[in-house]
Design a protein around this motif. Structure first.
Motif, short mmCIF file in Angstrom:
data_model
loop_
_atom_site.label_atom_id
_atom_site.label_comp_id
_atom_site.label_asym_id
_atom_site.label_seq_id
_atom_site.Cartn_x
_atom_site.Cartn_y
_atom_site.Cartn_z
N ARG A 30 0.81 -1.22 0.00
CA ARG A 30 0.00 0.00 0.00
C ARG A 30 0.85 1.27 0.00
N GLU A 31 1.98 1.22 0.68
CA GLU A 31 2.88 2.38 0.65
C GLU A 31 3.32 2.66 -0.78
N LYS A 32 3.61 1.60 -1.50
CA LYS A 32 4.06 1.75 -2.89
C LYS A 32 2.91 2.21 -3.79
N ALA A 33 1.71 1.69 -3.54
CA ALA A 33 0.57 1.98 -4.42
C ALA A 33 -0.09 3.32 -4.12
N PHE A 34 -0.23 3.67 -2.84
CA PHE A 34 -1.01 4.84 -2.46
C PHE A 34 -0.19 5.98 -1.86
N GLY A 35 1.05 5.70 -1.46
CA GLY A 35 1.84 6.71 -0.78
C GLY A 35 1.87 6.46 0.72
N LYS A 36 2.96 6.86 1.36
CA LYS A 36 3.17 6.52 2.77
C LYS A 36 2.23 7.23 3.72
N ASP A 37 1.60 8.31 3.27
CA ASP A 37 0.70 9.08 4.15
C ASP A 37 -0.76 8.94 3.73
N SER A 38 -1.10 7.86 3.06
CA SER A 38 -2.46 7.67 2.56
C SER A 38 -3.34 6.96 3.59
N LEU A 39 -4.65 7.09 3.42
CA LEU A 39 -5.59 6.43 4.33
C LEU A 39 -5.48 4.91 4.31
N PRO A 40 -5.32 4.27 3.14
CA PRO A 40 -5.14 2.82 3.16
C PRO A 40 -3.92 2.39 3.96
N VAL A 41 -2.85 3.19 3.91
CA VAL A 41 -1.66 2.89 4.71
C VAL A 41 -1.96 3.06 6.19
N GLY A 42 -2.72 4.08 6.53
CA GLY A 42 -3.12 4.28 7.93
C GLY A 42 -3.90 3.10 8.47
N GLU A 43 -4.78 2.54 7.64
CA GLU A 43 -5.56 1.36 8.04
C GLU A 43 -4.64 0.17 8.31
#
Length: 451
Positions: free
Chosen positions: A358-371
């Protein structure tokens, strides 16, 4: 109209259009819990098929509207949202001039409808509101037995719902249901689309009993016209099944069992329909497997939930790359399930893999990463990982949450955890400032709840 090809702005088109011919993808970030997206609609009433029957004279204007929407959608896909918005705004100005000049027919309504749908596709909900307001003024003067009104009204109901304007949505859906019933009877297949939209709105405003009734009406119509094994049944069955499961959580234990069992049976029926029509390993089965896994998790049957999730991951592994972000959703669900089964090491490895993808796909500060981080923290806390490492993960979660809101309940819970670890690590200066902020936030939240 100003579609992709230049058309004179002084030309007023006096033919009709079937806006139901537009293949619309509603992509919005607002409150869409009541929205009836086109992908939710059964094939019997896709946006390429309308109960309205426009004559040959309508087709030229319809083609122009189709070209306009296709051009907007193409711009969006290519990342040219600004150009798409310029094109929509130009058309909006033209149709407003026509309306101000006294033209308030179905052609103006259809044009406004397409423009609003274009802004929905972009995700610009702020622009949709004023357009819907003007569209509402136009359609209220149109006769119910006029051509093409049903298609426009169905779109309006969905868009109002996406904006969280549920009362407006209900008014529109009631009107279009009345229009369709008078034209085609109370058992018409064309009623299914507005029924599904209305059911979602009823759920959003807390009228669950009425929503269940509407879902059942849609199911009855589809079963009688398409058969009990039709794929068209999947959407209303999923809606009703999930609703029954959700309601079961808020009642006593006996009712919980009955509603939970009934809801799960409906979801299982959806899975069987999908497997019969497309095969057991078809990617479309994944959605139904995930729904069933969720229902079993809610019932604390984590063993069965694990089995279903592993089947879904096996199916996805045959169709998508191991690094594809779509695979992270059942994978994270499986990590949570394994956590509940006390298989923490295995759960941790899955959560770490989800986080990396998810870090690679959405960025390290994205909501999916937060989940993913939130899940990983829970697992690593029980594994007694280093306090300093857990604190850094919590700070990352807080940073992501604050991008959405600085005063949400989620932020408050994360701050509490941060205070706990700062206290354990003896970092009193940092703890004091965070604790002070937490106290202020608690007071604000308490006042908001009381209000």
């Amino acid at each position: 109209m100003i579609p992709a090809q230049a058309i004179s702005p002084h030309c007023t088109l006096k033919t009709f259009t079937s806006v139901a011919s537009l293949n619309v993808d509603v992509a919005c970030k607002g409150n869409s819990s009541g929205a009836s997206n086109p992908s939710d609609l059964p094939r019997s009433r896709t946006l390429l098929q309308s109960p309205s029957n426009p004559s040959d004279g309508m087709k030229d204007f319809e083609r122009q509207l189709q070209e306009l929407y296709d051009e907007v959608k193409s711009m969006i896909l290519m990342g040219n949202k600004d150009n798409a918005m310029d094109l929509l705004q130009a058309n909006y100005e033209v149709v407003k001039e026509q309306i101000n000049a006294g033209a308030r027919g179905i052609e103006e309504a259809a044009t406004l409808d397409v423009i609003a749908l274009g802004y929905m596709a972009i995700g610009d909900l702020k622009s949709v509101g004023p357009i819907l307001y003007l569209l509402d003024k136009v359609v209220e003067s149109l006769k119910d037995d006029g051509p093409l009104l049903d298609s426009v009204l169905i779109h309006m109901g969905s868009m109002y719902s996406a904006l969280g304007k549920f009362e407006n949505s209900m008014v529109v859906y009631k009107r279009v249901i009345g229009v369709l019933e008078s034209k085609y009877g109370k058992s018409s297949i064309f009623l299914v689309s507005p029924f599904l939209g209305m059911a979602k709105v009823l759920v959003s405003i807390g009228r669950v009993t009425k929503a269940i009734e509407i879902y059942q009406r849609a199911i009855t119509i589809l079963e009688s016209s398409r058969g009990v094994e039709s794929e068209d049944l999947v959407v209303p069955l999923i809606g009703l099944g999930n609703l029954l499961l959700k309601e079961g959580r808020t009642t006593d234990s006996e009712i919980h069992f009955i509603r939970g069992k009934e809801g799960r049976e409906l979801l299982e029926e959806c899975l069987l329909i999908s497997e019969r029509s497309k095969g057991k390993d078809h990617p479309s089965s994944v959605t139904h497997l995930l729904n069933l896994a969720t229902s079993y998790s809610q019932s604390k049957n984590f063993v069965e939930a694990e089995r279903l999730l592993r089947i879904s991951l096996d199916i996805m592994a045959k169709t998508v790359s191991p690094e594809d972000q779509s695979i992270t959703f059942p994978m994270l669900h499986l990590a949570v399930t394994l956590y509940h089964l006390n298989r923490d090491e295995e759960a941790e490895q899955l959560a770490l893999k989800v986080l990396r993808i998810r870090e690679k796909a959405f960025g390290k500060d994205s909501l999916p990463v937060g989940e993913a981080l939130d899940c990983l923290i829970s697992i690593q806390t029980r594994l007694k990982r280093a306090d300093a490492e857990l604190l850094e993960l919590l700070k990352r979660v807080l940073n992501i949450q604050e991008k959405e809101s600085h005063e949400s309940e989620e932020v408050m819970q994360t701050l509490k955890k941060i205070v706990f670890y700062l206290d354990k690590l003896g970092r009193k200066d940092e703890k004091f400032s965070i604790q002070k902020r937490l106290s202020v936030l608690r007071m604000k939240y308490k006042q908001t709840v009381q209000y």
